[in-house]
Design a protein around this motif. Structure first.
Motif, PDB file in Angstrom:
ATOM      1  N   TYR A 217       0.865  -1.181   0.000  1.00  0.00           N
ATOM      2  CA  TYR A 217       0.000   0.000   0.000  1.00  0.00           C
ATOM      3  C   TYR A 217       0.900   1.229   0.000  1.00  0.00           C
ATOM      4  CZ  TYR A 217      -3.442   3.486   1.420  1.00  0.00           C
ATOM      5  OH  TYR A 217      -4.270   4.581   1.466  1.00  0.00           O
TER       6      TYR A 217
ATOM      7  N   ILE B 299      -3.707   0.242  -3.363  1.00  0.00           N
ATOM      8  CA  ILE B 299      -3.553  -1.146  -2.937  1.00  0.00           C
ATOM      9  C   ILE B 299      -3.134  -1.961  -4.150  1.00  0.00           C
ATOM     10  CG2 ILE B 299      -4.735  -3.174  -2.036  1.00  0.00           C
ATOM     11  CD1 ILE B 299      -6.534  -1.350  -0.489  1.00  0.00           C
TER      12      ILE B 299
ATOM     13  N   TRP C 167      -2.464  -8.678   6.712  1.00  0.00           N
ATOM     14  CA  TRP C 167      -2.915  -7.461   7.369  1.00  0.00           C
ATOM     15  C   TRP C 167      -3.613  -7.810   8.695  1.00  0.00           C
ATOM     16  CZ3 TRP C 167      -5.739  -5.449   2.392  1.00  0.00           C
ATOM     17  CH2 TRP C 167      -4.776  -5.127   1.423  1.00  0.00           C
TER      18      TRP C 167
ATOM     19  N   GLU D  46      -9.080   1.126  -4.392  1.00  0.00           N
ATOM     20  CA  GLU D  46      -9.121   1.178  -2.920  1.00  0.00           C
ATOM     21  C   GLU D  46     -10.543   1.360  -2.403  1.00  0.00           C
ATOM     22  OE1 GLU D  46      -7.210   3.784   0.772  1.00  0.00           O
ATOM     23  OE2 GLU D  46      -6.661   4.222  -1.316  1.00  0.00           O
TER      24      GLU D  46
ATOM     25  N   ASP E 130      -0.985  -2.881   7.654  1.00  0.00           N
ATOM     26  CA  ASP E 130      -0.236  -3.956   7.005  1.00  0.00           C
ATOM     27  C   ASP E 130       0.844  -4.467   7.944  1.00  0.00           C
ATOM     28  OD1 ASP E 130       1.688  -2.027   7.048  1.00  0.00           O
ATOM     29  OD2 ASP E 130       1.654  -1.638   4.879  1.00  0.00           O
TER      30      ASP E 130
ATOM     31  N   LEU F 263      -3.812   1.187   6.389  1.00  0.00           N
ATOM     32  CA  LEU F 263      -4.399   1.053   5.065  1.00  0.00           C
ATOM     33  C   LEU F 263      -5.782   1.680   5.012  1.00  0.00           C
ATOM     34  CD1 LEU F 263      -3.478  -2.697   4.360  1.00  0.00           C
ATOM     35  CD2 LEU F 263      -2.108  -0.657   3.940  1.00  0.00           C
TER      36      LEU F 263
END
Length: 570
Positions: free
Chosen positions: A165, A169, A262, A192, A212, A218
């Motif tokens: 990211y 993304i 993530w 995204e 992440d 993110l």
């Protein structure tokens, strides 16, 4: 402070003490139960909220895992495609065949991916070596060699899928290394907004943050909860629990997103849970108030009912206090107050009996003292008379008369004891020996006497003139009634435990046990056994006195038991 409270409580009237005690007993458990109910309710709400958070986060995690899994599948379908592997390794004799494969295979495949998933914004194959570029589909890896994510994207020995990211993304996957020593990879960028749209729809009531592996945020709606990015840094690596962010308490739940690596953090303010508990507090307070009011009413009725009986008992006690002891007190109740009333009534009956018994004992004591006084005459006149008789007897050579007169003088000196009721044991024993000597002379020594005295008894005192009546009875009703053999009188004094025991024993004809039991209650014309027994019990108590033991043909034993008493001791 505590002493002052106890002093104040002790000075309160009993009805107020009772009311206050019941009030404390009621308020404490009700308050504890109310607080426990509130705490339990709040705990359950927290658990429900945690369960809701966990369910929401699990749903988001599963949704994102499915999405990342689909994209990983698309990337792997390209990485393991033989034609695409041939393109990146430049395994062609001429460019015609390469162009045909790009137009016939790669371009249609990428177009198909874009049509099937409109969230895929870009798919690019980055190749190393001499592969010619083909628009956005095939480009040289040198174009992105300076990007921060390049080294990580080309690491590994197989077709690893990595997610990144940088405002966008995207995911990368490397072709298997067995086809070429160069690191060729596929780049796929995802829209995204579309990617995180399910997250915003599922978590509109909660705060959510997605980071992440490098702890880079993110996605997050923390701004809606008045939090900054620096506040969210405290969430990283925390377990499910209560947390404190910017002075506010939150409930936190976290989950991992498969395939992407993530972490999703979902949180909600505890104040939101507490607001739901306010209704529980209000309901609990209302219930506590109703319970307290109801119990106070019951306490008031109960205390008045009980205190009425206590006041009645108190009134009866006041009547007894002013001297009215002839009232009858009783209760039909079986509780403690009824038992107390009945016990007071029994005590009053016993009290009246003790007064009567004390009155009678006083009369008996006066009668006994009067009888004892009958034996006391003017000692100076008596001693002078006996001395004159003794002098005349000695002048006329009547030694037997002198012996009797001397013994009589010694007897009366100890018997009269200067008018005192108490005498030493030594003098009392001298008194009985003088009396027996007089009787022996008068009876021409028709019986023998044995004396056994423990010298330890001499240091104690006893009542005056208690042995002579016993000796007189032993001689008169025992020895003189003996038909055969010589009479024998035994006199002893010894210590037994805490008492002094005097024994006067004869070898006369004895008497039946019933006569021996009744002899102490028989009146006599002189200073008899009954009088001695009563005097001993009046001074020393009912456990002391005279006892008679006899059987027909076995003689009689008369025993006096008295305490080891010293003049001036209690």
């Amino acid at each position: 402070m505590i002493r002052a409270l106890f002093r104040y409580f002790n000075h309160l009237r009993f009805n107020r003490k009772l009311f206050l005690s019941y009030l404390i007993v009621v308020i404490i458990p009700v308050s504890v139960l109310g607080a426990y109910a509130y705490w339990q309710s709040k705990t359950m709400l927290n658990m429900q909220m945690l369960q809701g958070l966990d369910k929401t986060v699990s749903t988001v995690s599963e949704s994102m895992s499915r999405s990342t899994g689909q994209y990983n599948h698309l990337l792997r379908s390209m990485l393991f495609n033989g034609t695409f592997q041939k393109i990146v390794t430049n395994d062609y004799i001429d460019l015609v065949n390469l162009s045909r494969d790009l137009q016939s295979y790669l371009s249609p495949y990428v177009t198909m991916i874009a049509n099937l998933d409109q969230d895929v914004e870009k798919v690019t194959v980055y190749a190393q070596g001499n592969v010619p570029e083909y628009g956005n589909l095939v480009q040289s890896a040198g174009r992105v060699r300076e990007e921060w994510w390049y080294d990580e994207a080309t690491e590994g020995t197989g077709s690893e899928i990595r997610w990144f990211y940088d405002g966008d993304i995207f995911a990368t996957g490397t072709f298997p290394i067995l086809f070429s020593p160069d690191r060729h990879f596929v780049y796929m960028r995802i829209n995204e907004d579309s990617f995180f749209k399910p997250v915003s729809e599922l978590t509109n009531e909660y705060g959510i943050v997605i980071v992440d592996q490098e702890h880079q945020i993110l996605y997050g709606n923390y701004g809606e909860w008045g939090l900054a990015a620096d506040d969210i840094a405290g969430l990283i690596d925390l377990q499910d629990s209560e947390i404190l962010i910017d002075g506010k308490k939150f409930l936190l739940v976290s989950k991992q997103v498969e395939h992407a690596g993530w972490t999703i953090y979902c949180f909600v303010p505890i104040a939101q849970v507490a607001s739901d508990a306010d209704s529980i507090i209000r309901a609990t307070l209302v219930i506590i108030g109703v319970c307290i009011i109801t119990l106070l009413a019951m306490i008031t009725i109960f205390s008045k009912t009980m205190l009425r009986r206590i006041h009645k008992l108190n009134s009866l006690m006041k009547r007894v206090e002013v001297g009215n002891t002839n009232i009858r007190i009783s209760s039909d109740s079986k509780d403690e107050i009824g038992q107390l009333t009945n016990q007071f009534g029994h005590m009053l009956v016993r009290f009246n009996a003790l007064i009567e018994e004390s009155y009678r004992s006083k009369i008996k004591q006066q009668e006994a003292e009067m009888k004892a006084l009958q034996w006391q005459i003017n000692p100076h006149f008596l001693y002078n008379t006996l001395s004159f008789i003794n002098w005349q007897a000695l002048r006329n050579g009547a030694e037997d008369i002198s012996q009797v007169v001397t013994a009589m003088a010694r007897f009366y000196r100890t018997a009269l004891n200067r008018g005192h009721n108490l005498i030493t044991v030594r003098d009392e024993l001298d008194n009985i020996m003088s009396y027996i000597e007089i009787v022996q002379v008068m009876s021409e020594y028709r019986f023998d006497v044995e004396y056994r005295f423990d010298e330890a008894v001499y240091e104690y005192s006893t009542i005056n003139l208690i042995l002579q009546p016993l000796a007189e009875n032993a001689i008169k009703h025992g020895i003189k009634e003996k038909r055969e053999g010589s009479g024998l009188l035994k006199v002893s004094a010894r210590l037994v435990g805490e008492t002094i025991v005097f024994d006067i024993e004869d070898n006369g004809p004895g008497m039946p046990p019933e006569t021996a039991d009744a002899i102490l209650s028989m009146n006599s014309s002189g200073y008899g056994l009954k009088n001695v027994h009563e005097r001993l019990q009046l001074l020393f108590g009912p456990s002391f006195g005279v006892s008679v033991h006899s059987k027909p043909g076995e003689g009689t034993l008369m025993r006096i038991t008295c305490p080891q008493y010293r003049t001036g001791s209690n």
